[in-house]
Each structure stands twice: as C-alpha cells, then as structure tokens.
Design a protein around this motif. Structure first.
Motif, PDB file in Angstrom:
ATOM      1  N   LYS A  44      -1.500  -4.660   5.094  1.00 32.78           N
ATOM      2  CA  LYS A  44      -1.542  -3.821   3.720  1.00 32.78           C
ATOM      3  C   LYS A  44      -1.157  -4.258   2.742  1.00 32.78           C
ATOM      4  CE  LYS A  44      -2.815  -0.185   6.991  1.00 32.78           C
ATOM      5  NZ  LYS A  44      -4.243  -0.228   7.016  1.00 32.78           N
ATOM      6  N   TRP A  45      -1.643  -5.531   2.219  1.00 34.42           N
ATOM      7  CA  TRP A  45      -1.156  -5.950   0.918  1.00 34.42           C
ATOM      8  C   TRP A  45      -1.287  -5.089  -0.338  1.00 34.42           C
ATOM      9  CZ3 TRP A  45      -4.649  -7.189  -3.015  1.00 34.42           C
ATOM     10  CH2 TRP A  45      -6.058  -6.943  -2.738  1.00 34.42           C
ATOM     11  N   ARG A  46      -2.244  -4.311  -0.225  1.00 29.83           N
ATOM     12  CA  ARG A  46      -2.582  -3.446  -1.448  1.00 29.83           C
ATOM     13  C   ARG A  46      -1.051  -2.878  -1.956  1.00 29.83           C
ATOM     14  NH1 ARG A  46      -7.501  -3.647   0.482  1.00 29.83           N
ATOM     15  NH2 ARG A  46      -9.130  -4.420  -0.504  1.00 29.83           N
ATOM     16  N   ASP A  47      -0.645  -2.097  -0.686  1.00 27.73           N
ATOM     17  CA  ASP A  47       0.392  -1.376  -0.800  1.00 27.73           C
ATOM     18  C   ASP A  47       1.664  -1.881  -1.595  1.00 27.73           C
ATOM     19  OD1 ASP A  47      -0.773   0.555   0.510  1.00 27.73           O
ATOM     20  OD2 ASP A  47       0.109   0.256   2.550  1.00 27.73           O
ATOM     21  N   LYS A  48       1.823  -3.199  -1.103  1.00 31.11           N
ATOM     22  CA  LYS A  48       2.872  -4.071  -1.888  1.00 31.11           C
ATOM     23  C   LYS A  48       2.780  -4.331  -3.271  1.00 31.11           C
ATOM     24  CE  LYS A  48       5.645  -8.374  -1.088  1.00 31.11           C
ATOM     25  NZ  LYS A  48       5.936  -9.485  -0.469  1.00 31.11           N
ATOM     26  N   LEU A  49       1.411  -4.700  -3.461  1.00 38.04           N
ATOM     27  CA  LEU A  49       0.960  -5.270  -4.908  1.00 38.04           C
ATOM     28  C   LEU A  49       0.953  -4.146  -5.707  1.00 38.04           C
ATOM     29  CD1 LEU A  49      -0.343  -7.494  -6.577  1.00 38.04           C
ATOM     30  CD2 LEU A  49      -2.554  -5.967  -6.021  1.00 38.04           C
ATOM     31  N   GLN A  50       0.530  -2.903  -5.344  1.00 37.21           N
ATOM     32  CA  GLN A  50       0.496  -1.793  -6.163  1.00 37.21           C
ATOM     33  C   GLN A  50       1.690  -1.242  -6.767  1.00 37.21           C
ATOM     34  OE1 GLN A  50      -3.197   0.638  -4.334  1.00 37.21           O
ATOM     35  NE2 GLN A  50      -1.371   1.109  -3.679  1.00 37.21           N
ATOM     36  N   SER A  51       2.950  -1.461  -5.698  1.00 36.50           N
ATOM     37  CA  SER A  51       4.278  -1.213  -6.206  1.00 36.50           C
ATOM     38  C   SER A  51       4.644  -2.042  -7.303  1.00 36.50           C
ATOM     39  CB  SER A  51       5.165  -0.909  -4.998  1.00 36.50           C
ATOM     40  OG  SER A  51       5.321  -2.362  -4.614  1.00 36.50           O
ATOM     41  N   LEU A  52       4.319  -3.092  -7.503  1.00 37.94           N
ATOM     42  CA  LEU A  52       4.659  -4.153  -8.414  1.00 37.94           C
ATOM     43  C   LEU A  52       3.968  -4.165  -9.677  1.00 37.94           C
ATOM     44  CD1 LEU A  52       5.358  -7.005  -5.835  1.00 37.94           C
ATOM     45  CD2 LEU A  52       7.111  -5.548  -6.958  1.00 37.94           C
TER      46      LEU A  52
END
Length: 128
Positions: free
Chosen positions: A13-21
């Motif tokens: 789930k790469w989007r989850d990590k990216l979105q939080s940043l």
C-alpha cells in the motif's frame, strides 16, 4: 498543486505512506466498489492534475500502468512522474522484472520524465 496517484493497485500500500507525507492536494483513484462514476472522475482528475505519478511495486500484475506511463511520457512528459518501488519488498521479486522496469525507467528518462526510486525522493520533489 495536485497530483494524481496512478500505478500499481495490488500488493504493498505505497499510496498510504505517500499520502501521509504530501503537503499538496492529491487524488487517489483506489475505491472499494469501482463504478462508472469513479471511472469518469478518474479521467477528469488525471487530465486536470499538475502531475500524474505512476508508482510501480512488485504487486504489479498487469501491464496497463506501464502502457499509461509510456503513453504519458510521449504526450506530456513535463507532468509525468515515475516512482519505481519494485525492489522495496522481496515478495514476488524477480531479477527479470527488475531489469525490465529499469529499462522502462531509462526510456522514460530519455523522454524527459522525472524518475524516483524512493517515496521520500518523490515527496521531496512534490513538497519542494
């Protein structure tokens, strides 16, 4: 500024990590029950975004995301971003796919696309 988060849908789930940043607006096309309204919104969001980011992980099961990023690299390289996360997770990792994605990355660079290999590097670019 707004970024469209395209690319691999399955696996990590790469989007989850990216979105939080991210400090900018973004559109995540992943929804639970995909329908025609979602398809139409995705087309609109992709066309109106300042950047279209294609994140590719080893969860990739099809080739359409690769076709999209190559198509965009020819039509609008200035707004196309490629995030190659294939080596981030050892599950389903193959040297052949890694080499193939590296070749795609080199082709994209030749077309003027900005390419990244970590979430942090693309976040620095987008937040910068």
């Amino acid at each position: 500024m707004k970024v469209f988060l395209g690319g691999t849908c399955s696996g990590w789930k790469w989007r989850d990590k990216l979105q939080s940043l991210l400090k900018c607006d973004f559109y995540n096309p992943i929804v639970k029950n995909w329908g025609e309204a979602d398809r139409l919104r995705e087309v609109h969001e992709r066309e109106t975004a300042d950047y279209v980011l294609y994140g590719i992980t080893n969860g990739i099961r099809g080739v359409y995301s690769i076709a999209e990023v190559v198509d965009d690299s020819n039509k609008r390289p200035e707004k196309t971003l490629f995030l190659n996360l294939y080596k981030e997770d050892d599950r389903d990792y193959t040297k052949q796919m890694n080499h193939s994605l590296k070749a795609v990355e080199n082709l994209l660079k030749e077309n003027g696309v900005k390419c990244f290999n970590t979430i942090e590097s693309v976040v620095n670019f987008l937040n910068g």
